[in-house]
Design a protein around this motif. Structure first.
Motif, PDB file in Angstrom:
ATOM      1  N   GLU A 205      40.851  44.439  34.894  1.00 37.80           N
ATOM      2  CA  GLU A 205      40.717  45.837  35.297  1.00 37.80           C
ATOM      3  C   GLU A 205      40.281  45.952  36.756  1.00 37.80           C
ATOM      4  OE1 GLU A 205      38.103  47.852  32.655  1.00 37.80           O
ATOM      5  OE2 GLU A 205      39.312  47.435  30.876  1.00 37.80           O
ATOM      6  N   GLU A 206      39.343  45.086  37.167  1.00 35.41           N
ATOM      7  CA  GLU A 206      38.872  45.102  38.553  1.00 35.41           C
ATOM      8  C   GLU A 206      40.012  44.792  39.519  1.00 35.41           C
ATOM      9  OE1 GLU A 206      35.652  42.424  39.005  1.00 35.41           O
ATOM     10  OE2 GLU A 206      34.322  43.493  37.632  1.00 35.41           O
ATOM     11  N   VAL A 207      40.817  43.791  39.182  1.00 32.73           N
ATOM     12  CA  VAL A 207      41.939  43.404  40.053  1.00 32.73           C
ATOM     13  C   VAL A 207      42.960  44.529  40.139  1.00 32.73           C
ATOM     14  CG1 VAL A 207      43.853  41.802  40.335  1.00 32.73           C
ATOM     15  CG2 VAL A 207      41.615  40.942  39.638  1.00 32.73           C
ATOM     16  N   ALA A 208      43.268  45.151  38.990  1.00 30.89           N
ATOM     17  CA  ALA A 208      44.242  46.238  38.976  1.00 30.89           C
ATOM     18  C   ALA A 208      43.758  47.427  39.796  1.00 30.89           C
ATOM     19  CB  ALA A 208      44.507  46.664  37.535  1.00 30.89           C
ATOM     20  N   GLU A 209      42.480  47.786  39.630  1.00 29.12           N
ATOM     21  CA  GLU A 209      41.914  48.893  40.392  1.00 29.12           C
ATOM     22  C   GLU A 209      41.924  48.598  41.883  1.00 29.12           C
ATOM     23  OE1 GLU A 209      38.056  49.489  38.824  1.00 29.12           O
ATOM     24  OE2 GLU A 209      38.758  50.300  36.889  1.00 29.12           O
ATOM     25  N   GLU A 210      41.613  47.375  42.242  1.00 30.32           N
ATOM     26  CA  GLU A 210      41.571  47.003  43.652  1.00 30.32           C
ATOM     27  C   GLU A 210      42.961  47.031  44.275  1.00 30.32           C
ATOM     28  OE1 GLU A 210      40.169  46.697  47.002  1.00 30.32           O
ATOM     29  OE2 GLU A 210      38.779  46.706  45.329  1.00 30.32           O
ATOM     30  N   LYS A 211      43.930  46.579  43.516  1.00 35.07           N
ATOM     31  CA  LYS A 211      45.297  46.561  44.028  1.00 35.07           C
ATOM     32  C   LYS A 211      45.791  47.978  44.287  1.00 35.07           C
ATOM     33  CE  LYS A 211      49.767  44.392  43.186  1.00 35.07           C
ATOM     34  NZ  LYS A 211      50.547  43.505  42.300  1.00 35.07           N
ATOM     35  N   GLU A 212      45.437  48.884  43.385  1.00 35.93           N
ATOM     36  CA  GLU A 212      45.826  50.278  43.552  1.00 35.93           C
ATOM     37  C   GLU A 212      45.104  50.924  44.734  1.00 35.93           C
ATOM     38  OE1 GLU A 212      45.773  54.466  40.996  1.00 35.93           O
ATOM     39  OE2 GLU A 212      45.140  52.571  40.084  1.00 35.93           O
ATOM     40  N   ALA A 213      43.815  50.611  44.898  1.00 37.27           N
ATOM     41  CA  ALA A 213      43.022  51.210  45.976  1.00 37.27           C
ATOM     42  C   ALA A 213      43.443  50.722  47.355  1.00 37.27           C
ATOM     43  CB  ALA A 213      41.537  50.916  45.756  1.00 37.27           C
ATOM     44  N   THR A 214      44.011  49.543  47.420  1.00 39.04           N
ATOM     45  CA  THR A 214      44.399  48.974  48.722  1.00 39.04           C
ATOM     46  C   THR A 214      45.912  48.980  48.935  1.00 39.04           C
ATOM     47  OG1 THR A 214      44.389  46.762  47.735  1.00 39.04           O
ATOM     48  CG2 THR A 214      42.378  47.471  48.823  1.00 39.04           C
ATOM     49  N   ASN A 215      46.608  49.816  48.157  1.00 44.26           N
ATOM     50  CA  ASN A 215      48.067  49.920  48.287  1.00 44.26           C
ATOM     51  C   ASN A 215      48.761  48.569  48.123  1.00 44.26           C
ATOM     52  OD1 ASN A 215      47.988  52.731  48.849  1.00 44.26           O
ATOM     53  ND2 ASN A 215      47.430  52.279  50.976  1.00 44.26           N
ATOM     54  N   GLY A 216      48.249  47.783  47.217  1.00 44.87           N
ATOM     55  CA  GLY A 216      48.870  46.494  46.926  1.00 44.87           C
ATOM     56  C   GLY A 216      48.450  45.368  47.839  1.00 44.87           C
ATOM     57  N   HIS A 217      47.633  45.659  48.843  1.00 46.48           N
ATOM     58  CA  HIS A 217      47.182  44.615  49.764  1.00 46.48           C
ATOM     59  C   HIS A 217      45.968  43.892  49.196  1.00 46.48           C
ATOM     60  CE1 HIS A 217      49.918  45.761  52.925  1.00 46.48           C
ATOM     61  NE2 HIS A 217      49.495  47.016  52.858  1.00 46.48           N
ATOM     62  N   LEU A 218      46.176  42.656  48.808  1.00 50.18           N
ATOM     63  CA  LEU A 218      45.082  41.831  48.299  1.00 50.18           C
ATOM     64  C   LEU A 218      44.985  40.553  49.129  1.00 50.18           C
ATOM     65  CD1 LEU A 218      45.509  42.156  44.413  1.00 50.18           C
ATOM     66  CD2 LEU A 218      43.741  43.183  45.834  1.00 50.18           C
ATOM     67  N   PRO A 219      43.810  39.958  49.189  1.00 47.21           N
ATOM     68  CA  PRO A 219      43.659  38.712  49.952  1.00 47.21           C
ATOM     69  C   PRO A 219      44.600  37.626  49.436  1.00 47.21           C
ATOM     70  CG  PRO A 219      41.521  39.604  49.334  1.00 47.21           C
ATOM     71  CD  PRO A 219      42.532  40.403  48.587  1.00 47.21           C
ATOM     72  N   LYS A 220      45.072  36.804  50.355  1.00 46.66           N
ATOM     73  CA  LYS A 220      45.958  35.704  50.000  1.00 46.66           C
ATOM     74  C   LYS A 220      45.178  34.392  50.000  1.00 46.66           C
ATOM     75  CE  LYS A 220      50.173  37.817  51.869  1.00 46.66           C
ATOM     76  NZ  LYS A 220      51.289  37.655  52.830  1.00 46.66           N
ATOM     77  N   MET A 221      45.358  33.639  48.941  1.00 43.58           N
ATOM     78  CA  MET A 221      44.651  32.362  48.841  1.00 43.58           C
ATOM     79  C   MET A 221      45.069  31.428  49.968  1.00 43.58           C
ATOM     80  SD  MET A 221      42.357  30.819  47.120  1.00 43.58           S
ATOM     81  CE  MET A 221      41.672  29.215  47.472  1.00 43.58           C
ATOM     82  N   SER A 222      46.345  31.467  50.342  1.00 44.04           N
ATOM     83  CA  SER A 222      46.865  30.550  51.356  1.00 44.04           C
ATOM     84  C   SER A 222      46.322  30.850  52.752  1.00 44.04           C
ATOM     85  CB  SER A 222      48.390  30.609  51.393  1.00 44.04           C
ATOM     86  OG  SER A 222      48.838  31.927  51.681  1.00 44.04           O
ATOM     87  N   ILE A 223      45.809  32.073  52.963  1.00 41.22           N
ATOM     88  CA  ILE A 223      45.272  32.445  54.281  1.00 41.22           C
ATOM     89  C   ILE A 223      43.777  32.737  54.192  1.00 41.22           C
ATOM     90  CG2 ILE A 223      45.421  34.057  56.209  1.00 41.22           C
ATOM     91  CD1 ILE A 223      48.342  34.550  55.463  1.00 41.22           C
ATOM     92  N   ASP A 224      43.431  33.798  53.458  1.00 38.70           N
ATOM     93  CA  ASP A 224      42.023  34.198  53.370  1.00 38.70           C
ATOM     94  C   ASP A 224      41.188  33.171  52.610  1.00 38.70           C
ATOM     95  OD1 ASP A 224      42.224  37.144  54.439  1.00 38.70           O
ATOM     96  OD2 ASP A 224      43.820  36.930  52.966  1.00 38.70           O
ATOM     97  N   GLY A 225      41.742  32.677  51.510  1.00 36.24           N
ATOM     98  CA  GLY A 225      41.011  31.684  50.723  1.00 36.24           C
ATOM     99  C   GLY A 225      40.784  30.405  51.492  1.00 36.24           C
ATOM    100  N   VAL A 226      41.845  29.890  52.106  1.00 38.47           N
ATOM    101  CA  VAL A 226      41.725  28.655  52.888  1.00 38.47           C
ATOM    102  C   VAL A 226      40.776  28.856  54.062  1.00 38.47           C
ATOM    103  CG1 VAL A 226      42.981  27.052  54.387  1.00 38.47           C
ATOM    104  CG2 VAL A 226      43.980  27.751  52.204  1.00 38.47           C
TER     105      VAL A 226
END
Length: 413
Positions: A205-226
């Motif tokens: 639910e948290e991930v879904a809400e966050e995705k909606e609040a940020t217009n689908g922009h979520l951190p990328k593991m390959s960039i932000d995570g690394v």
């Protein structure tokens, strides 16, 4: 969960006591380096090699320590860590050469892995509403121990007395742990399964809400995570290298006495202890990346100043600065960010982030063995590497900061 089955305060007490002793364990070789050189018939290169074994021990165990914590319980995992630390401490006394010392030092790295994998989840489960603050006190206990250690070294000159006492204290903690109940172990299988399902649904639910609040922009593991994993490495590298080698810097570059050189660690540790509490307040009111960049930039600046204009006053100030701005809590800020970025992979990314920190325990001392000797110039080179890694970390933080504006949920607690 029936909270009457266990006492969270006792769980916390055993964990904090463990880390209080571990804080001294990680510095014991450098603080008693002269005695160990004679005992192992080696020099400062040999001491550096022994210290690097902590990283190897941590690296080879950190991967499966978390799995063991989930599979066999927090208590059992912590006991493995405590016993590993005891083996390390007693092994240092039994060692008669560098090779034996290196072998036993692997157990200190293993102790770190099992302690972290058992202790942090246990605290989170025991104090679900204030897990962040309870976890931060782990660092406070370590800093307090490291603040007091140089005074202990000055009062008790024989390491053969100190190490058995530390081992006995850890054994008593093992006994205490078996006398109390850990809440994770108190759950019956059916209840544990239901709670796990509920937690999984909450994360979705948290991930879904966050995705909606940020217009689908979520951190990328390959960039932000690394990037955050790299930051975990650079932050750890800054304070770990400083704490291990600043006594040698004081004695070789500034020609300080052995006692005065070791006191520099006290300034560092006391400052980090104070920082734990101040940073926990600051981070609630400021953007996390702002705090990390400011802290790391200040630490890097003073490292550069220290190696450019070495003086006793500047080194004491730098010890305070590194303790406060590098060792006092910004590593935990990075851990909070990466956990918020990837809530559905929290265990995995926490493992990666911790692995990067573990890597510094080996990489830093290992590189130093090719540089360090008893000359002042070699110590300047060692701290120049520390400064370079710190500045590189600031650059990565700046890059991630520009990316984080599209994510509205970045807020540490």
């Amino acid at each position: 969960m029936n909270t009457k089955k266990y006492r969270p305060s006792l769980i916390a007490a055993t964990i904090y006591f463990n880390y209080f002793v571990w804080g001294s364990s990680i510095l014991i070789v450098s603080q008693y380096s002269q005695q160990f050189m004679r005992l192992w018939n080696t020099d400062v290169k040999g001491i550096s090699t022994v210290i690097s074994m902590v990283g190897i021990g941590h690296l080879v165990t950190v991967i499966f320590a978390g799995w063991m914590s989930d599979k066999f319980g927090r208590r059992n995992t912590m006991v493995i860590g405590l016993i590993s630390n005891i083996i390390f401490l007693m092994g240092l006394i039994l060692s008669r050469n560098v090779y034996m010392a290196c072998f036993f030092t692997l157990f200190l790295g293993a102790a770190n892995s099992f302690d972290d994998s058992g202790a942090y989840p246990a605290l989170t489960e025991a104090f679900p509403t204030k897990a962040a603050s309870m976890n931060s006190l782990v660092k406070a206990c370590m800093s307090l121990s490291q603040t007091l250690l140089p005074f202990l070294v000055a009062a008790v000159s024989s390491v053969s007395i100190v190490l058995p006492i530390m081992s006995v204290l850890l054994f008593l903690d093992v006994v205490a742990i078996f006398m109390i109940k850990f809440n994770k172990e108190d759950l019956d299988p059916v209840e544990a399964t239901e709670i796990a399902k509920e937690e999984k649904e909450e994360i979705k639910e948290e991930v879904a809400e966050e995705k909606e609040a940020t217009n689908g922009h979520l951190p990328k593991m390959s960039i932000d995570g690394v990037g955050l994993i790299i930051i975990g490495f650079t932050i750890s590298f800054t304070f770990y290298m400083y704490s291990q080698y600043i006594p040698h810097f004081g004695s070789t570059v500034l020609n300080l006495s052995e006692a005065a050189s070791k006191e520099l660690v006290s300034w560092y540790a006391l400052s980090s202890l104070i920082s734990v509490f101040i940073t926990s307040i600051v981070i609630r009111k400021a953007q996390p990346y702002h705090v990390m960049m400011l802290y790391a930039a200040i630490a890097g600046t003073f490292l550069v100043l220290m190696i450019t204009f070495p003086s006793y006053l500047l080194v004491r100030i730098t010890s305070i600065v590194i303790g406060f701005f590098a060792a006092g809590g910004i590593w935990q800020v990075g851990l909070t960010i990466i956990s918020q970025y990837f809530p559905d992979q929290k265990g995995k990314v926490t493992g990666y982030y911790s692995f990067a920190a573990a890597l510094t325990y080996f990489v830093g001392p290992f590189i130093s063995t090719f540089i360090i000797d008893n000359t002042a110039q070699s110590m300047i080179y060692v701290f120049a590497i520390d400064a370079f890694v710190t500045v590189a970390g600031v650059a990565v933080m700046l890059f991630l900061f520009f990316r984080c504006h599209k994510y509205h949920f970045l807020k540490a607690n």
